[in-house]
Design a protein around this motif. Structure first.
Motif, short mmCIF file in Angstrom:
data_model
loop_
_atom_site.label_atom_id
_atom_site.label_comp_id
_atom_site.label_asym_id
_atom_site.label_seq_id
_atom_site.Cartn_x
_atom_site.Cartn_y
_atom_site.Cartn_z
N PHE A 77 23.04 44.96 65.13
CA PHE A 77 23.80 43.95 64.39
C PHE A 77 23.77 44.35 62.91
N PHE A 78 24.94 44.33 62.28
CA PHE A 78 24.98 44.68 60.85
C PHE A 78 26.19 44.07 60.17
N PRO A 79 26.12 43.97 58.84
CA PRO A 79 27.27 43.44 58.09
C PRO A 79 28.37 44.50 58.00
N PRO A 80 29.57 44.10 57.55
CA PRO A 80 30.64 45.10 57.35
C PRO A 80 30.11 46.28 56.54
N VAL A 81 30.54 47.47 56.90
CA VAL A 81 29.98 48.68 56.30
C VAL A 81 30.54 48.90 54.89
N THR A 82 29.75 49.55 54.04
CA THR A 82 30.13 49.72 52.62
C THR A 82 29.75 51.11 52.10
N GLY A 83 29.85 52.11 52.97
CA GLY A 83 29.51 53.47 52.52
C GLY A 83 30.62 54.09 51.71
N GLY A 84 30.44 55.37 51.47
CA GLY A 84 31.48 56.16 50.80
C GLY A 84 31.47 55.99 49.30
N ILE B 5 24.00 64.09 56.80
CA ILE B 5 23.53 62.87 56.15
C ILE B 5 22.24 63.28 55.48
N GLN B 6 22.16 63.19 54.18
CA GLN B 6 21.01 63.77 53.48
C GLN B 6 20.67 62.99 52.21
N GLN B 7 19.38 63.09 51.82
CA GLN B 7 18.96 62.46 50.56
C GLN B 7 19.35 63.35 49.38
N ASP B 8 19.22 64.65 49.57
CA ASP B 8 19.44 65.60 48.48
C ASP B 8 20.90 65.63 48.03
N ASP B 9 21.06 66.00 46.77
CA ASP B 9 22.40 66.20 46.23
C ASP B 9 23.02 67.42 46.92
N PHE B 10 24.33 67.59 46.75
CA PHE B 10 25.00 68.74 47.35
C PHE B 10 25.80 69.46 46.27
N ASP B 11 26.10 70.72 46.58
CA ASP B 11 26.78 71.58 45.61
C ASP B 11 28.20 71.79 46.13
N ILE B 12 29.18 71.16 45.46
CA ILE B 12 30.53 71.23 46.01
C ILE B 12 31.13 72.63 45.93
N ALA B 13 30.62 73.46 45.01
CA ALA B 13 31.10 74.84 44.93
C ALA B 13 30.68 75.59 46.20
N GLU B 14 29.42 75.42 46.56
CA GLU B 14 28.89 76.10 47.75
C GLU B 14 29.61 75.59 49.02
N GLU B 15 29.78 74.28 49.09
CA GLU B 15 30.45 73.70 50.26
C GLU B 15 31.90 74.18 50.35
N SER B 16 32.58 74.24 49.20
CA SER B 16 33.97 74.70 49.19
C SER B 16 34.06 76.17 49.58
N ARG B 17 33.07 76.96 49.12
CA ARG B 17 33.06 78.39 49.44
C ARG B 17 32.89 78.60 50.95
N VAL B 79 31.83 66.99 56.03
CA VAL B 79 31.53 65.63 55.56
C VAL B 79 30.06 65.57 55.21
N ILE B 80 29.76 65.22 53.96
CA ILE B 80 28.37 65.04 53.52
C ILE B 80 28.24 63.64 52.94
N HIS B 81 27.23 62.91 53.36
CA HIS B 81 27.00 61.57 52.80
C HIS B 81 25.52 61.45 52.45
N ARG B 82 25.27 61.04 51.23
CA ARG B 82 23.87 60.90 50.81
C ARG B 82 23.34 59.51 51.15
N ILE B 83 22.02 59.43 51.33
CA ILE B 83 21.34 58.16 51.56
C ILE B 83 20.16 58.08 50.57
#
Lengths: 84, 148, 148, 84
Positions: A77-84, B5-17, B79-83
């Motif tokens: 169960f979770f609220p509407p997502v807000t990533g990105g 999905i990662q905590q660390d920052d990413f390098d868009i130059a490296e990813e684009s390469r 697709v990279i997303h930080r947490i």
């Protein structure tokens, strides 16, 4: 067994991150799971989980409240997502 | 295809390469980078805390990418997303699409971002001068994914 | 705003960093990179020679960017286009748009590319196994700019 | 004086990159400039510059063949652009 996870504002409002328990015989849908959890934990749970905006996932797939459950399922169960 | 999905920052130059070198016939690469803005609703943002649903996050992103691949001819996707906790100005998300022609890369990249915003299980908590609060979902994001 | 017509290659990491640091409230950056494909109409491409009209190129790009700024809220824009001889796999063009929100950055970046393709005075000559030939304009490019 | 530039395939077909000359009195439009150039250089020029696909710029702005010219103008003829 059934595993139930709560995320973000839902987790904080309930004060619980996840619960694992034997799936009761009369709990066959997500809707019935919410009723069961509210019976166990009180009206706040029914209020929080009953909100139309709360999203439900069953086994990592978005699901309706009418979705059927079986032993071994992971429900979230979770609220509407807000990533990105 | 790469999903991270990662905590660390990413390098868009490296990813684009990496994306560019994955196929010698790539003619177009469109990238999106999302950053932590320092003002939100006129309040000074200090940081964001990004939470997600491990397991479902990855599978929802795979599904979104598969949908994009069904609609457009795509050579590669990242697709990279930080947490975790991110400060104002930091990068949150990166989506890059490589294709033969630009129209497909633009559409697929925007499609993936629109669905990431409304279907992938991430949540943001905002720390600002008024304390902490969960960021509310925007109806404009729902509208953006509904138009596809 | 930056417009550069140059022979030298460019570093998209550096360009993205400059764009990102130009405004602390940037929330979205969309970039387009165009590359020399190694196959065109099934022919192996060796290199392209890019010619342009000095003076008019810059003013036409300024005009295209001004039109985009009139339609969308844009925080910053970078357009780099290379000239001279480029080998297969090399970068030709880079367009990056920074804005508060992603929708505006996607639209403005694609708009600028679509008009660059049909209004900016650049011409490509292709060197391949059959010798050299001028690249013909594509009606799909005209269609892409007509829809805006 | 008027400066006329030719680019890409037009330049190669004519074998000329640019020309600068006194604007003749009876040349008031781009169309008349094309006629004047063809009179000087022969029918090939008329054929090449007369094509509907050939683009014209006057002082760095895209222009129609009906565009008026004056001394000091810079005119350019080129094929449809193919950058990016």
């Amino acid at each position: 067994m059934i595993a139930v996870h709560f995320f973000a504002s839902i987790r904080e409002a309930l004060g619980v991150e996840h619960k694992t328990f034997d799936l009761p015989k009369d709990v066959e849908t997500v809707e019935q799971l919410i009723t069961f959890l509210a019976q166990q934990h009180g009206g706040t749970w029914s209020e929080i989980l009953g909100k139309g905006s709360v999203m439900v996932a069953v086994n990592h797939e978005m699901a309706e409240r009418s979705a059927r459950l079986q032993a071994g399922d992971e429900v979230a169960f979770f609220p509407p997502v807000t990533g990105g | 295809m790469k999903i991270s999905i990662q905590q660390d920052d990413f390098d868009i130059a490296e990813e684009s390469r990496l994306l560019r070198e994955s196929n010698s016939n790539t003619g177009a690469i469109v990238t999106f980078s999302g950053l932590v803005r320092d003002l939100d609703n006129e309040r000074k943002v200090e940081s964001l805390i990004l939470e997600h649903y491990p397991g479902m996050t990855e599978s929802s992103l795979e599904k979104i990418i598969a949908q994009a691949q069904g609609r457009w001819s795509i050579l590669d996707v990242t697709v990279i997303h930080r947490i975790g906790e991110l400060q104002a100005g930091e990068q949150i998300v990166f989506v890059a699409v490589a294709s033969l022609h630009r129209g497909e890369a633009f559409s697929a990249c925007e499609f993936i971002m629109d669905f990431l915003k409304t279907r992938a299980p991430f949540w943001k908590k905002c720390l600002d001068e008024n304390g902490e609060s969960w960021v509310e979902a925007k109806s404009t994001d729902e509208d953006a994914s509904a138009r596809w």
